[in-house]
Write a protein that holds these residues in place. Structure first.
Motif, mmCIF file in Angstrom:
data_model
loop_
_atom_site.group_PDB
_atom_site.id
_atom_site.type_symbol
_atom_site.label_atom_id
_atom_site.label_comp_id
_atom_site.label_asym_id
_atom_site.label_seq_id
_atom_site.Cartn_x
_atom_site.Cartn_y
_atom_site.Cartn_z
ATOM 1 N N TRP A 1 0.824 -1.222 0.000
ATOM 2 C CA TRP A 1 0.000 0.000 0.000
ATOM 3 C C TRP A 1 0.852 1.264 0.000
ATOM 4 O O TRP A 1 0.411 2.331 -0.418
ATOM 5 C CB TRP A 1 -0.962 0.000 1.188
ATOM 6 N N VAL B 1 -1.913 -1.818 10.966
ATOM 7 C CA VAL B 1 -2.615 -1.643 9.691
ATOM 8 C C VAL B 1 -3.737 -2.674 9.523
ATOM 9 O O VAL B 1 -4.817 -2.366 9.037
ATOM 10 C CB VAL B 1 -1.619 -1.726 8.516
ATOM 11 N N GLY C 1 -6.536 -3.649 5.703
ATOM 12 C CA GLY C 1 -5.836 -2.409 5.371
ATOM 13 C C GLY C 1 -4.552 -2.640 4.585
ATOM 14 O O GLY C 1 -4.040 -1.739 3.918
ATOM 15 N N SER C 2 -3.992 -3.841 4.675
ATOM 16 C CA SER C 2 -2.757 -4.157 3.963
ATOM 17 C C SER C 2 -3.006 -4.733 2.574
ATOM 18 O O SER C 2 -2.253 -4.486 1.645
ATOM 19 C CB SER C 2 -1.941 -5.188 4.749
ATOM 20 N N LYS D 1 -6.958 -0.399 1.424
ATOM 21 C CA LYS D 1 -5.632 0.214 1.347
ATOM 22 C C LYS D 1 -5.752 1.735 1.257
ATOM 23 O O LYS D 1 -4.916 2.473 1.790
ATOM 24 C CB LYS D 1 -4.894 -0.302 0.102
ATOM 25 N N THR E 1 -5.971 3.109 4.650
ATOM 26 C CA THR E 1 -4.652 3.103 5.272
ATOM 27 C C THR E 1 -3.847 4.319 4.808
ATOM 28 O O THR E 1 -3.261 5.047 5.620
ATOM 29 C CB THR E 1 -3.898 1.808 4.884
ATOM 30 N N VAL F 1 4.948 1.603 11.566
ATOM 31 C CA VAL F 1 4.146 0.408 11.274
ATOM 32 C C VAL F 1 5.066 -0.814 11.348
ATOM 33 O O VAL F 1 6.284 -0.690 11.256
ATOM 34 C CB VAL F 1 3.476 0.484 9.879
ATOM 35 N N THR G 1 -5.422 1.691 15.453
ATOM 36 C CA THR G 1 -5.767 0.875 14.294
ATOM 37 C C THR G 1 -7.059 1.367 13.674
ATOM 38 O O THR G 1 -7.926 1.907 14.377
ATOM 39 C CB THR G 1 -5.892 -0.617 14.669
ATOM 40 N N CYS H 1 -9.074 -0.682 12.145
ATOM 41 C CA CYS H 1 -9.957 -1.850 12.047
ATOM 42 C C CYS H 1 -10.545 -2.183 13.418
ATOM 43 O O CYS H 1 -9.810 -2.516 14.346
ATOM 44 C CB CYS H 1 -9.198 -3.058 11.506
ATOM 45 N N HIS I 1 -8.979 4.376 15.358
ATOM 46 C CA HIS I 1 -8.589 5.629 14.703
ATOM 47 C C HIS I 1 -9.651 6.717 14.837
ATOM 48 O O HIS I 1 -9.334 7.888 14.769
ATOM 49 C CB HIS I 1 -8.151 5.407 13.258
#
Ligand code: SF4
Ligand code: SF4
Lengths: 441, 265
Positions: free
Chosen positions: A435, B27, B31-32, B38, B41, B57, B99, B101, B124
Motif C-alpha cells: 500500500w 494496519v 488495510g494491507s 488500502k 490506510t 508500522v 488501528t 480496524c 482511529h
C-alpha cells in the motif's frame, strides 16, 4: 370446623412449599451441571447492575408500550403479594383480616392501593393476551414459539387475571357483609376498586355472600400457590426470580471480549516453549474443546437458559434472523433449557451415566443456525435481563471446529491462510506493505 | 500541500536507530491487502504525517490478530497468532497502538491482555477525535458543508466497545449534516461481515444482511455513508453496487473524510 380448615390450610401450604423446594433444588442441581466460571468479582458493580436492570427494568424501556404494561404486572405481582402475607396468617391462625384492627384507617387505604395494582394487572394481562393471540406481532409469532410455549404464556396470563378477579370479589363481598353488620366481618372502611362492585354483590343474600367470600379466599390462595408451583416446575415465568440472580452474574467485561480458553493457552505456550504460570501448570488435561452438549456449557449459560422469558427481543434484533436465516438467539436459549432439563430428567430416572444419544449440538441446534451468526452482540444488547446467547453459539462453534473438524470449506481456506500467510486471504506476507506505493501518488 | 513526501516508517528501522515512536499504527490484514481498504490506510497515514505524529508500522512483521479464527471457533489458531504478535510488539516495547480496524482494535484491546499483551489500544476514530480536540486538524470548511452524511456503527466498535460518539463528533466537525439511520448506536444493524462471515457465503435466507443495511442507509437520503471499519466498507460498497447507487452515494471511511477535509487527496 374452624380448626379443621386451619389444618387443611396448613397441609396446602406445606405441600406447595415442599414441591417448590424440590423444584428449586432440581433447577439448582441442573444449573450446576455446567462448567465452572468465575462471576464472583466486583460485587458492588454486580449489585448495581441488578438494581438497574432487574429491579429498575432499565432495558425494558427501550420499548415503552410493553414496558409500561410489564411494569404494571411486575409491580402488581410484588405488591399484591404483601396481601398474601395477611391471607397466610389468617389461614394458619383462623383469624379474619388480622391486620385490619391494628392499622385502622390505613388499612382500607393499603388495600385500595393493592386493588389498584390488581386492576392494572388485569388490564395489562388482557392487553398482553390480545397482543399474543389477536394482533400479529412478529416477535410473538416466530417458528420456535410452538404450541407449548404459546400455551405457557396464555396459561400464565389467564391465571393472573382470574386470581386478581378472585381477590377483588373477595374484597367486595367482604365489604357488603361489613355493611350489613355481619359480626364476623370487621368494619374496615371502604376499598375503592372492590367498592365499585358492591351494587352487584348486594343482590345476594348473606349466606351466598359468605360462601362467595370464602370460595374466593380459598381460590385466591390456592391459585397463588399453584401458580408458584407451576412457575418452578417448568415455565418461562421463572424469570420473575431468575432475573435478579441472572443480572447479578452479568458479564461485566466489554461485550466484544470473548473468553480465552486457559487449556488452549497452556498448550500454545508449551508449543512455543513459553514459561507457564502457576495456574497453568496446575491445569489438568484439556477436556473437550468447546461445547457439544448442554453440560459442556458453563453454569452461567445454563442460568441464562433458565432465566430466559422467551420474549424474542433478541431475535427481533438479530441481523441473521431479520434476513430470513434459520438462526434465532431465542431458540438457542430455549433449546439449551430443554436439553438441560432433559439431561436432568435422564439422571433422575435412568441413572447418572445414562446416554440418550442426543446432544444440544445437532439434535437441537444445527450447524446452519450456528454458522449464520455474525457475533454482532445485538441479541446480548437487546435482552432485558442480560442473557448472552452469543456465548453459547461460540462454544458450539468451537466444538465443531476444534473437535469435530467441521468448518465449512471456505473457513478452512481462511484458517489455513492465517496459519501459512499470516492473513485470512491468500496473499504473500511480503506484499503486506505494498500500500505504501500509493502514499505519494 | 502537494510538496509533502508522505512517509510510513517501519518499526524495525526506528528501533535500529534507537527511536521509540509514540504510537504504533496497526494496519490490519484488510488495510494491507484489500484494495479498497488500502486507500483508508493511505488516508490515515497522510493525516499522521500532516499532524507530525511520531508513529511507525510493523510492515511485514505484522500478522493477523487472529480475530476471524477466534470468531469462527478456532481458539488454537487465535492464541498462536496472539502469542507471536505479542512477542513482536513486546520486542519493540510498544505502548500505544492505533488501528483503523474495529476487529483488530477489539482483539488487541480486550483479548491480548490476558495472554500477556498489555497496550493502550485506540481506534482511529478516537485518535482522530483527539487530534480534533487538540486543534491539530484544520478541516477546511466548505468541502462537506450541508452534505448529508449517515454513519454506520460497526458492531465491534459500537456495541462491543461502546465507541459511539467519536465518529459522530468527527462528522459534525465537517460541517456536514449527520443523519441517523433507523437502527443506530447500540441498536445499529450489523453489515453482515463479522464473526468470520466475511470469509464464507452467507447461509440461505430471504436477503443478504448488507442489502438490508444498504437499503436502510439509502432511506436517509444521505449522499455519503461513513464507515469506520474496512469490512463494513466492503459490505456497504457491495450493497451500493447491488442497488446501482455506487455513483450517487459514496461509502467513505472516517479517515478518508478527514483526509479530504484536510486537502490530503
Ligand atoms: S450475535 Fe449472532 S445471534 Fe446474536 S444477534 Fe448477532 S447474529 Fe444474531
Ligand atoms: S434471551 Fe433475553 S431477549 Fe431473548 S427471548 Fe430470552 S429473555 Fe428475551
Amino acid at each position: 370446623m374452624g380448626i379443621l380448615l386451619q389444618l387443611v390450610f396448613l397441609l396446602l401450604l406445606g405441600t406447595a412449599s415442599f414441591y417448590i423446594y424440590k423444584n428449586v433444588k432440581r433447577i439448582r442441581r441442573n444449573i450446576l451441571l455446567g462448567k465452572p466460571e468465575n462471576r464472583a468479582d466486583q460485587p458492588l458493580l454486580r449489585l448495581k447492575t441488578m438494581a438497574l436492570v432487574a429491579l429498575g427494568q432499565k432495558k425494558m424501556f427501550k420499548k415503552p408500550i410493553p414496558a409500561v404494561l410489564h411494569l404494571a404486572v411486575y409491580l402488581g405481582f410484588l405488591i399484591v403479594n404483601i396481601e398474601i402475607l395477611e391471607i397466610v396468617i389468617d389461614g394458619l391462625a383462623g383469624t379474619h383480616r388480622i391486620f385490619a384492627p391494628y392499622l385502622g384507617t390505613i388499612y382500607p387505604l393499603l388495600i385500595t392501593v393493592f386493588e389498584f395494582f390488581a386492576v392494572s394487572v388485569i388490564v395489562a394481562c388482557v392487553v398482553f393476551l390480545i397482543r399474543r393471540n389477536v394482533l400479529s406481532i412478529p416477535r410473538l409469532q416466530s417458528a420456535e414459539l410452538t404450541a407449548a410455549p404459546k400455551l405457557d404464556a396464555n396459561i400464565i396470563l389467564i391465571t393472573e387475571i382470574v386470581l386478581m378477579l378472585a381477590l377483588l370479589s373477595m374484597n367486595a363481598t367482604d365489604l357488603v357483609l361489613q355493611a350489613r353488620g355481619s359480626h364476623h366481618y370487621f368494619a374496615t372502611g371502604n376499598f375503592f376498586f372492590s367498592g365499585l362492585l358492591i351494587p352487584f354483590f348486594n343482590l345476594f343474600s348473606n349466606e351466598t355472600l359468605v360462601v362467595i367470600e370464602r370460595v374466593c379466599w380459598w381460590f385466591h390462595i390456592a391459585g397463588v400457590l399453584a401458580f408458584a408451583n407451576y412457575v418452578f416446575y417448568d415455565s418461562k415465568h421463572l424469570h420473575i426470580f431468575m432475573a435478579f440472580i441472572n443480572t447479578y452474574f452479568s458479564k461485566l467485561t466489554p461485550a466484544g471480549q470473548f473468553e480465552n480458553m486457559p487449556t488452549v493457552t497452556k498448550e500454545v505456550k508449551l508449543m512455543l516453549s513459553l514459561p507457564l504460570t502457576e495456574a497453568e501448570t496446575a491445569l489438568g488435561e484439556a477436556g473437550r474443546f468447546g461445547a457439544k452438549d448442554a453440560i459442556d456449557l458453563t453454569w452461567k449459560n445454563l442460568l441464562d437458559a433458565y432465566s430466559c422469558t422467551e420474549c424474542g427481543r433478541c431475535t427481533q434484533q438479530c441481523p441473521a434472523n431479520i434476513t430470513g436465516k434459520k438462526l434465532s438467539p431465542r431458540k438457542i436459549m430455549m433449546d439449551t433449557r430443554d436439553r438441560i432439563e432433559e439431561i436432568g430428567k435422564n439422571m433422575d430416572t435412568k441413572g447418572k451415566d445414562y446416554d440418550d444419544g442426543k446432544s444440544l449440538l445437532d439434535t437441537y441446534i444445527t450447524a446452519e443456525e450456528l454458522l449464520a451468526c455474525t457475533t454482532c452482540n445485538a441479541c446480548v444488547e437487546a435482552c432485558p435481563i442480560n442473557i448472552d446467547p452469543l456465548s453459547i453459539i461460540v462454544q458450539l462453534r468451537q466444538y465443531r471446529i476444534m473437535e469435530a473438524s467441521q468448518a465449512p470449506a471456505a473457513w478452512n481456506g481462511m484458517l489455513s491462510n492465517i496459519e501459512n500467510n499470516a492473513a485470512p486471504w491468500k496473499f504473500s506476507p511480503s506484499d503486506r506493505m505494498n500500500w505504501v506505493e500509493k502514499l505519494n501518488k | 500541500m502537494g510538496n509533502i513526501t508522505f512517509e510510513a516508517p517501519l518499526m524495525s528501522d526506528a528501533f535500529a536507530k534507537g527511536i521509540q515512536p509514540e504510537v504504533l499504527f496497526w494496519v490490519g490484514c484488510a488495510g494491507s491487502f484489500d484494495d479498497r481498504a488500502k486507500a483508508i490506510t493511505v488516508a490515515f497515514v497522510k493525516i499522521l504525517n500532516k499532524v507530525g505524529q511520531s508513529f511507525a508500522v510493523l510492515g511485514t512483521e505484522e500478522s493477523c490478530t487472529g480475530d476471524p479464527a477466534k470468531r469462527a471457533g478456532n481458539e488454537f489458531l487465535f492464541q498462536m497468532q496472539a502469542m507471536s504478535n505479542i512477542q513482536v510488539l513486546d520486542g519493540y516495547g510498544v505502548k500505544r497502538i492505533v488501528t483503523a480496524c474495529p476487529h483488530c482494535f477489539n482483539t488487541l484491546k480486550n483479548e491480548y491482555p490476558n495472554l500477556g499483551g498489555n497496550y493502550e489500544v485506540i481506534h482511529h476514530s478516537t485518535f482522530l477525535q483527539e487530534l480534533l480536540d487538540a486543534g491539530k486538524l484544520a478541516i477546511e470548511g466548505g468541502k462537506f458543508e450541508g452534505k448529508k452524511i449517515t454513519y454506520h456503527d460497526s458492531c465491534y466498535l459500537g456495541r462491543a466497545n461502546r465507541v459511539y460518539e467519536a465518529p459522530r463528533r468527527l462528522i459534525e466537525a465537517l460541517d456536514a449534516q449527520l443523519v441517523e439511520m433507523k437502527r443506530s448506536r447500540s441498536k445499529g444493524l450489523c453489515c453482515g461481515a463479522g464473526g468470520a462471515q466475511m470469509f464464507k457465503e452467507p447461509e440461505a435466507g430471504s436477503k443478504d444482511i448488507n442489502i438490508e443495511r444498504t437499503e436502510e442507509a439509502l432511506k436517509t437520503e444521505a449522499t455519503i455513508v461513513a464507515a469506520a471499519c474496512p469490512f463494513c466498507m466492503t459490505m456497504l460498497s457491495d450493497g451500493m453496487k447491488n442497488k446501482e447507487k455506487e455513483d450517487s452515494v459514496q461509502v467513505l471511511d472516517l479517515a478518508e473524510l478527514i483526509a479530504l477535509a484536510e486537502g490530503l487527496n
